[in-house]
Each structure stands twice: as C-alpha cells, then as structure tokens.
Design a protein around this motif. Structure first.
Motif, PDB file in Angstrom:
ATOM      1  N   VAL A 103      19.501  19.602   5.902  1.00  0.00           N
ATOM      2  CA  VAL A 103      18.865  20.541   4.970  1.00  0.00           C
ATOM      3  C   VAL A 103      19.515  20.402   3.608  1.00  0.00           C
ATOM      4  N   CYS A 104      18.722  20.164   2.588  1.00  0.00           N
ATOM      5  CA  CYS A 104      19.216  20.066   1.216  1.00  0.00           C
ATOM      6  C   CYS A 104      20.275  18.954   1.133  1.00  0.00           C
ATOM      7  N   THR A 105      21.454  19.268   0.651  1.00  0.00           N
ATOM      8  CA  THR A 105      22.495  18.253   0.491  1.00  0.00           C
ATOM      9  C   THR A 105      23.172  17.895   1.808  1.00  0.00           C
ATOM     10  N   THR A 123      16.585  14.673  -0.588  1.00  0.00           N
ATOM     11  CA  THR A 123      17.610  15.700  -0.726  1.00  0.00           C
ATOM     12  C   THR A 123      17.249  16.515  -1.969  1.00  0.00           C
ATOM     13  N   HIS A 124      18.103  17.445  -2.339  1.00  0.00           N
ATOM     14  CA  HIS A 124      17.835  18.243  -3.544  1.00  0.00           C
ATOM     15  C   HIS A 124      17.677  17.306  -4.739  1.00  0.00           C
ATOM     16  N   TRP A 125      16.682  17.598  -5.574  1.00  0.00           N
ATOM     17  CA  TRP A 125      16.364  16.704  -6.690  1.00  0.00           C
ATOM     18  C   TRP A 125      17.563  16.445  -7.596  1.00  0.00           C
ATOM     19  N   ALA A 126      18.467  17.423  -7.730  1.00  0.00           N
ATOM     20  CA  ALA A 126      19.602  17.260  -8.643  1.00  0.00           C
ATOM     21  C   ALA A 126      20.591  16.194  -8.166  1.00  0.00           C
ATOM     22  N   PHE A 127      20.536  15.842  -6.864  1.00  0.00           N
ATOM     23  CA  PHE A 127      21.492  14.883  -6.318  1.00  0.00           C
ATOM     24  C   PHE A 127      20.823  13.632  -5.757  1.00  0.00           C
ATOM     25  N   ALA A 128      19.499  13.551  -5.883  1.00  0.00           N
ATOM     26  CA  ALA A 128      18.780  12.434  -5.267  1.00  0.00           C
ATOM     27  C   ALA A 128      19.194  11.089  -5.851  1.00  0.00           C
ATOM     28  N   ARG A 129      19.311  11.017  -7.169  1.00  0.00           N
ATOM     29  CA  ARG A 129      19.658   9.735  -7.787  1.00  0.00           C
ATOM     30  C   ARG A 129      21.093   9.325  -7.476  1.00  0.00           C
ATOM     31  N   VAL A 148      10.228  12.788   7.174  1.00  0.00           N
ATOM     32  CA  VAL A 148      10.488  12.513   8.585  1.00  0.00           C
ATOM     33  C   VAL A 148      10.428  11.009   8.778  1.00  0.00           C
ATOM     34  N   ASP A 149      11.512  10.430   9.253  1.00  0.00           N
ATOM     35  CA  ASP A 149      11.551   9.005   9.549  1.00  0.00           C
ATOM     36  C   ASP A 149      12.085   8.849  10.966  1.00  0.00           C
ATOM     37  N   GLY A 150      11.173   8.744  11.907  1.00  0.00           N
ATOM     38  CA  GLY A 150      11.585   8.684  13.302  1.00  0.00           C
ATOM     39  C   GLY A 150      12.233   9.981  13.735  1.00  0.00           C
ATOM     40  N   ALA A 151      13.422   9.881  14.287  1.00  0.00           N
ATOM     41  CA  ALA A 151      14.128  11.068  14.761  1.00  0.00           C
ATOM     42  C   ALA A 151      14.975  11.732  13.681  1.00  0.00           C
ATOM     43  N   ILE A 152      14.968  11.164  12.475  1.00  0.00           N
ATOM     44  CA  ILE A 152      15.793  11.684  11.380  1.00  0.00           C
ATOM     45  C   ILE A 152      14.922  12.433  10.377  1.00  0.00           C
ATOM     46  N   TRP A 153      15.291  13.679  10.114  1.00  0.00           N
ATOM     47  CA  TRP A 153      14.551  14.544   9.195  1.00  0.00           C
ATOM     48  C   TRP A 153      15.486  14.934   8.045  1.00  0.00           C
ATOM     49  N   THR A 154      14.958  14.976   6.839  1.00  0.00           N
ATOM     50  CA  THR A 154      15.739  15.466   5.693  1.00  0.00           C
ATOM     51  C   THR A 154      14.828  16.333   4.833  1.00  0.00           C
ATOM     52  N   SER A 155      15.411  17.333   4.185  1.00  0.00           N
ATOM     53  CA  SER A 155      14.611  18.216   3.331  1.00  0.00           C
ATOM     54  C   SER A 155      15.215  18.293   1.945  1.00  0.00           C
ATOM     55  N   ALA A 156      14.426  18.793   1.023  1.00  0.00           N
ATOM     56  CA  ALA A 156      14.867  18.994  -0.360  1.00  0.00           C
ATOM     57  C   ALA A 156      15.711  20.266  -0.421  1.00  0.00           C
ATOM     58  N   GLY A 157      15.588  21.011  -1.521  1.00  0.00           N
ATOM     59  CA  GLY A 157      16.386  22.213  -1.706  1.00  0.00           C
ATOM     60  C   GLY A 157      16.259  23.192  -0.550  1.00  0.00           C
ATOM     61  N   GLY A 194       4.851  15.943   1.708  1.00  0.00           N
ATOM     62  CA  GLY A 194       4.588  15.132   0.530  1.00  0.00           C
ATOM     63  C   GLY A 194       4.506  15.885  -0.771  1.00  0.00           C
ATOM     64  N   GLN A 195       4.545  17.209  -0.713  1.00  0.00           N
ATOM     65  CA  GLN A 195       4.428  17.959  -1.961  1.00  0.00           C
ATOM     66  C   GLN A 195       5.629  17.722  -2.867  1.00  0.00           C
ATOM     67  N   SER A 196       5.355  17.801  -4.165  1.00  0.00           N
ATOM     68  CA  SER A 196       6.376  17.520  -5.162  1.00  0.00           C
ATOM     69  C   SER A 196       7.424  18.620  -5.222  1.00  0.00           C
ATOM     70  N   GLN A 197       8.683  18.233  -5.510  1.00  0.00           N
ATOM     71  CA  GLN A 197       9.750  19.215  -5.701  1.00  0.00           C
ATOM     72  C   GLN A 197       9.653  19.902  -7.061  1.00  0.00           C
ATOM     73  N   HIS A 198       9.009  19.265  -8.005  1.00  0.00           N
ATOM     74  CA  HIS A 198       8.949  19.847  -9.330  1.00  0.00           C
ATOM     75  C   HIS A 198       7.694  19.381 -10.057  1.00  0.00           C
ATOM     76  N   SER A 199       7.480  19.927 -11.216  1.00  0.00           N
ATOM     77  CA  SER A 199       6.258  19.703 -11.968  1.00  0.00           C
ATOM     78  C   SER A 199       6.422  18.611 -13.023  1.00  0.00           C
TER      79      SER A 199
END
Length: 317
Positions: A103-105, A123-129, A148-157, A194-199
């Motif tokens: 979750v997040c970071t 991951t959170h947009w502030a740390f993605a790069r 979601v990539d197989g059995a590994i899940w990650t989320s943004a903020g 697939g929704q965007s984290q920001h505008s």
C-alpha cells in the motif's frame, strides 16, 4: 477463511490500515468470517505510527498460513531504514502466500525484496520516479491507482489502498459483495486500477497567466483543431514565441500538452457517460476513433475499449 496479514514497521502511516475496514465489512455482507485480519511485524510487540500512536502486532515467526500479505507504507520511504529481515521474510512468503501487496510506499519494501523485478508496479506519485531510479528493472506505472501483476499488487497513495482492497474482495467474493461493501463504507465508487492519480491540468498548474490562459482556452475548445497559431493569438504572442515560452514553462510542447488534455477529457467521458467512442473522439478533438485509440495506448497503456469494459464491470460492483 482467508487470512489477511498486514506487515507493519515503525513510523508506518496510520491511514494505510484503513483498508482493513474493507475486509471487515465484506464479512458483514456475507454474514460469515470469510476474512481474518491480523497485524504483524517481524519481532511482534507494539509498533509506532508516524503520528506517535502504537499498535499491537504479532510476530511473523510461526504466523502460520496467510493468504494475503499487505505491506503498509511510511511517509518517507527514502528516509526510513529497511531491516534486511523484512525483505528476507517477504521473499520467503512468495512461495506460500496467494497475494502480496504494497500500500502506497509499502511498494518500496517489495522492491527491496526483489518481488517487483520485471513486474508492473505503482506507488505514491511523489516517490514513483525515485523508485524507478533506484530499481530500474521495475516497470513503474506512476499514473495508476493500483496495479496487479500476477500475485503481486501495489497501490498509489493511502486512500488507493481502499480501492485495491475492494478489488481483492471482488476477486474473492464477486462484484455484488464488493458493491455492497463500497456502499456501506460510503465510497462513491471503487476506482479502477487504471484511473489517474492526478490531473493533467494540475500537472500544468503554477505557470504564468498567459500560459494558463492558453491552457484554459484549449480545455474549453478541445473539439476544435487548436493550432499553435490559434493558441498563440489568445495570449498575443507569435506562434514561435508561444511555442518557446510554453515549452520552457511546462516542459512539454503545446501539442503534447493538448493531447494530454484530450486524453483526460476522453477518459472522463468514457468513465462517466455512455456516449459511443466515435462521439467521444469527435467531442475531445481526436481525428477519429482510431486516432484516439493510438493516443490511449501511448498515454495509458490501454485501449478506450478496455477502459469502457472496466467501467461496465465497475457498474456491477
């Protein structure tokens, strides 16, 4: 029963535990203890949150079978010291758990464990790069709510962890249960991964008044061709001056920025209306449906049809 283990470490962000409510209310909806949620840490005992509160945990040693591990995030993963024992534990669990999520970071801990190598992740947009820089073998999708990539899940903020947990419930118990859980939690809707984290407009914010004026004009007139000459005229600059100033201030060409605005508008129409894709392409300034499809693949990595199918699934949740 499916056991959900949350892996905590000191200074974790308390909000990352909010997704536990999703599993709690899934049990309420099905009137059964389908999920058993526990908090763990490497050594057990109390773990400190970033707010200074403490949470009791059990040790991962002898924790038994856990169906899904969810690694919570911290406010600043770059300043946090990762114990070698946590990545080592996660590497061991890959062969046992059905899912491992960050979750997040929390995704940084999965990266340290090597679980994201050659996988798609976010991951959170502030740390993605920074994640991409530190772990170049990860396919970081910095503009995704969750991946979601197989059995590994990650989320943004952190609030995106709720969306990811609802997606797990939908996978485990079906769309109707996930929809009922979302309603009980007063969530307007479960956001698709697939929704965007920001505008796009937020990305282009804080520019000079004349560039903002041109962007606002473009956003209100996306159905028009919007040539450089037309945009330059709105801010009383020559086309050459406008292109130079625009690129200096935004870091991208006017054409790229306008395409970003078109993509954002088209995606919003696909998600919020039932208009045919031909109509959406025309209304947002794409030459035709085929042109819009190519832009979607470049910008989002998916087709407009895939977004529409995903939103139809959302209506069933």
């Amino acid at each position: 029963m499916r056991r959900i283990g949350f892996l905590l470490s000191n200074d974790f962000q308390l909000m990352t535990l909010a997704s536990q409510c999703v599993f709690e209310y899934a049990n309420v909806v099905v009137s059964d203890c389908f999920y058993d949620v526990d908090n763990f840490s490497i050594e057990g005992g109390t773990v400190r949150t970033s707010l200074g509160m403490t949470v009791g945990t059990s040790s991962v040693q002898g924790c038994g079978e856990v169906h899904t591990w969810i690694v919570v995030g911290v406010n600043d993963p770059l300043a946090s010291r990762v114990s070698f024992r946590e990545p080592e534990f996660l590497r061991e669990e890959v062969g046992h758990a059905q899912r491992i999520a960050g979750v997040c970071t929390g995704a940084f801990l999965l990266a340290e464990a090597g679980l994201l190598a050659r996988r798609r992740a976010t991951t959170h947009w502030a740390f993605a790069r920074e994640m991409q820089r530190r772990f170049p073998d990860i396919l970081v999708e910095e503009d995704r709510i969750y991946v979601v990539d197989g059995a590994i899940w990650t989320s943004a903020g952190m609030t995106a962890g709720l969306d990811m947990a609802l997606a797990m419930v939908q996978m485990d118990l079906g769309a109707a249960v996930a929809r009922s859980v979302a309603r009980k939690l007063v969530m307007h809707q479960r956001r698709s991964g697939g929704q965007s984290q920001h505008s796009e407009m937020l990305d282009l914010a804080d520019k000079s008044d004349r560039i903002q004026k041109a962007l606002n004009y473009a956003r209100k007139n996306l159905s028009r061709p919007l040539t450089i000459e037309e945009l330059a005229e709105t801010v009383h600059l020559s086309p050459r001056q406008f292109s130079r100033v625009f690129t200096q201030e935004t870091g991208r060409s006017p054409a790229k920025a306008i395409e970003g605005l078109r993509l954002e508008a088209a995606r919003s129409m696909i998600e919020q209306t039932r208009h045919p894709l031909d109509v959406i392409a025309r209304e947002t300034g794409f030459t035709d449906r085929r042109h819009m499809r190519g832009a979607f693949i470049r910008g989002f990595g998916v087709t407009p049809q895939a977004v529409r199918r995903e939103m139809r699934d959302e209506e069933l949740v």
